[in-house]
Design a protein around this motif. Sequence first.
Motif, mmCIF file in Angstrom:
data_model
loop_
_atom_site.group_PDB
_atom_site.id
_atom_site.type_symbol
_atom_site.label_atom_id
_atom_site.label_comp_id
_atom_site.label_asym_id
_atom_site.label_seq_id
_atom_site.Cartn_x
_atom_site.Cartn_y
_atom_site.Cartn_z
ATOM 1 N N UNK A 80 -18.070 5.079 -26.662
ATOM 2 C CA UNK A 80 -17.403 6.235 -27.274
ATOM 3 C C UNK A 80 -18.416 7.319 -27.620
ATOM 4 N N UNK A 81 -19.558 6.895 -28.172
ATOM 5 C CA UNK A 81 -20.601 7.856 -28.530
ATOM 6 C C UNK A 81 -21.132 8.567 -27.293
ATOM 7 N N UNK A 82 -21.408 7.807 -26.231
ATOM 8 C CA UNK A 82 -21.907 8.422 -25.002
ATOM 9 C C UNK A 82 -20.865 9.339 -24.371
ATOM 10 N N UNK A 83 -19.615 8.921 -24.420
ATOM 11 C CA UNK A 83 -18.557 9.769 -23.858
ATOM 12 C C UNK A 83 -18.434 11.065 -24.645
ATOM 13 N N UNK A 84 -18.553 10.998 -25.952
ATOM 14 C CA UNK A 84 -18.518 12.220 -26.764
ATOM 15 C C UNK A 84 -19.719 13.112 -26.473
#
Length: 714
Positions: free
Chosen positions: A690-694
Amino acid sequence: ALHAEAEIVDKAERELFESYVYKVAGIREVLQRDHMKVAFFGRTSNGKSSVINAMLREKILPSGIGHTTNCFCQVEGSNGGEAYLMTEGSDEKLNVVNIKQLANALCQEKLSESSLVRIFWPRERCSLLRDDVVFVDSPGVDVSANLDDWIDNHCLNADVFVLVLNAESTMTRAEKQFFHTVSQKLSKPNIFILNNRWDASANEPECQESVGCQVKSQHTERCIDFLTKELKVSNEKEAAERVFFVSARETLQARIEEAKGNPPHMGAIAEGFQMRYFEFQDFERKFEECISQSAVKTKFQQHSSRGKSVSGDMRSMLDNIYERITIFRNLKQDQKNLLTERIQGTETQMMQVTREMKMKIHNMVEEVEEKVSKALNEEIWRLGVLIDEFNMPFHPERLVLNIYKKELNAHVESGLGSNLRARLSMALAMNVESAQTEMTDRMHALVPNEQLLASSTKMLVRTQPFEMLYSLNCQNLCADFQEDLEFKFSWGIAAMIHRFTGKVRERQNQKNQPALVNRQSSIGHSVVTPASTPVEATPVCLLPGSGGMAGITPEQLSMISRFAVSSVGSQGTVGGLVVAGIMLKTIGWRVLVGVGALYGCIYLYERLSWTNSAKERTFKGQYVRHATKKLKMIVDLTSANCSHQVQQELSSTFARLCRTVDTATTDMNEELKTLEAQLNILESNQKQLKLLRNKANYIQNELDIFEHNYISPQ
């Protein structure tokens, strides 16, 4: 192990991520530089060095026929008025004249083909150098197969590429392959294509008219197709403006003549010089426009587009990976829930099965104890038949008699054991096996794992079936047996008194039995009856107070007692004479003589009949009575021992099965811990994704803002 099980990220995705890392690293390096880097590539002797010399308006780099450039040469501007050069890995400033020895492949002193020589040229002597443009000359792409090393070391941070072709031939596969590799590793490169040595076309008849030059049209078409269809770095209009037909050597000579104050055409090589010279100037104009007027667009637009493409691809890939992790996590969660329910169910069922099996073992132990007690009592009742089957020769001598007793004890022990095994062992073994099978089935139902089932079944295998052991030990049990083989006349005074008192006691017991039963029920506890506790025959039982003796007067009892005592004390002789004297006065001598004769005949007959066979019968009778008494004492002990054997067998089987279930439960708990650890890892991976996608979304938005503010207005 988790990745190998689920293959969340496959090999192709890992390789693609690694390629993104290299691409981003290359973009970061380009953006961190404060100058524009131009790399010249082409085959050997295509005139790459001549093109750079013509652009610098001075012959700096080695050029000529054949393979002349031996290494990479980088020309960059310097603030001083003197020109100098530096080799890779050294800070020593060398005279620029040494370039002819260091970089020329025809000289003895040679550098490796991937080495770099930096040439610092005064900025006031070249307008392009004043704009912080750096030129990089290279060996021919057909010189070495280490193109990947060239690209990684010298091309990833280049802003503009100039492909120098030989107009006398077509584009080769090596040249195409080089730029295909560059396009894969780098953002869409800015490429100019120079068809050098176009002065040779002046001698071709079909190229006399420039408008109808077929060779030029063919070269132009192939170059445009290469840029648009193969590399896909520009459209046809842009590609047409990036293809030029020049003569670098002719332009360099013209500019040298201009520096001397002569007209440019003094450096012409062939007809059509003016067209070729204008073409080279057009190339320089568009080249300068590319790196100066549109420097931001040239340096950042392609990298921004590639950055958006990389971030978009990574976001899409991260979405796919996140979806796969979610599916795999749900699967693991279902496995955890199922395993938790299985463990709880196993523990509950284990408690229930344990209670039931303990009750079954208790009931079976009681049943075995009852059966063994009943069978042993019946065998004791038939002990006389078993002893009659013993046929060893009998002799009353002490030594022989001891051997006879020892063998008789062994015969009784063996016979009783054989009879008990014949009556009980098969049924008991079947019952035990049936109980073990039921235990195994009940326990295996709690352990669904086939491997544990196989191990538990193997654990329960016995080398031989269960066999009951009956420990009677008649040798020790009857060791205190003492035989009495003395002759005793059956009609002697002592024998008659003993027989008479025995009948009296029997009648007394029969009369007292109902009273004892009533008293036993009123008291509420067990009372031992005379039948089970033999009373020793003494004169006390003949007293009137004993009951049932109303037909005998006290005087008669006293007389009989005195006669019995006296006859026993004198071995029957004196007593016989006294009795005979009394009877002689009472009934007369004739009757007395007749009775005496008959009495003597009976005595003589019994005396003569007292043989070894009679002694053996007497011995066996005495042994039967003694052994019966002793064996009845161990009935309860033997039955308890047999029931203990059954209890131990069933309990050990149940304990082994419990250990198997405990092992299975332990394994399931370990598996549950593993699942929990995997779930924690998957949850952590989801958070990271999720962090990388954000971050990917943030980078893409930032690039959109950058393009809108700095690139689109231009």
